[in-house]
Write a protein that holds these residues in place. Structure first.
Motif: not given
Length: 196
Positions: A1-22
């Protein structure tokens, strides 16, 4: 069964990672590899969500703007226009961890915005702050050149936020609030004096 990915959650995780790095290491630390590591994903996955670094930065900025807008919407209205505007100004100042991160990202993106995407996003931020400046000057009843006074208030608050993120040991949250209150008091007093 293919893994279901929450697109919005992934984008949010990336955005938060960018903010933490900055905030932690500065804008120069933001690379596909560094952001992917911070977000706990493969660089190829990150590229799927954000093909360019500008899109990544822009999303991080918009994510933090949404956080701020949610806080503003949750503020209770007192019926005292100046008190309500003061509360709104405090949401734009780096007085806690979330607001410090927002200010770090705003300063970094402001310094680096060279593309239409990022400049357009910053224009939206500027419009909101300019509106807040004009509303504050109007609530204080300032006579004369209200546009100039609003520009002066905007320059003051931008400088206050910048100093608070670059010199947090000097511009503590308590000092930032005191300086903002002092500026608002002066504007209100000028407005009262002009109305006599």
């Amino acid at each position: 069964m293919p893994k279901i990915v929450d697109y919005d959650a992934r984008r949010t995780a990336i955005g938060r990672a960018v903010a933490r790095l900055i905030e932690r290491e500065g804008l120069g630390a933001v690379s596909v590899r560094a952001v992917a590591g911070e977000a706990g994903m493969e660089p190829s996955t990150l590229r799927h969500y954000f093909p360019s670094s500008d899109e990544m930065l822009g999303f991080a900025l918009s994510l933090l703007r949404r956080d701020q807008e949610a806080r503003l919407a949750a503020l209770p209205r007192t019926g005292d226009a100046l008190a309500d505007l003061r509360a709104a100004w405090l949401q734009s100042m780096p007085l806690d961890a979330a607001r410090r991160t927002e200010c770090h990202v705003w300063v970094a993106v402001t310094a680096a915005a060279r593309t239409p995407l990022l400049r357009g996003m910053l224009e939206e931020v500027d419009e909101g702050l300019d509106h807040l400046s004009r509303a504050t000057v109007a609530a204080c009843g300032v006579r004369g050149d209200a546009g100039l006074e609003a520009m002066g208030l905007r320059a003051f608050t931008d400088g206050l936020a910048l100093n608070a993120v670059t010199q947090p040991e000097v511009f503590t949250p308590e000092l930032v609030e005191r300086l903002l209150d002092s500026r608002l008091r002066r504007l209100r007093d000028e407005g009262a004096a002009g109305g006599r």
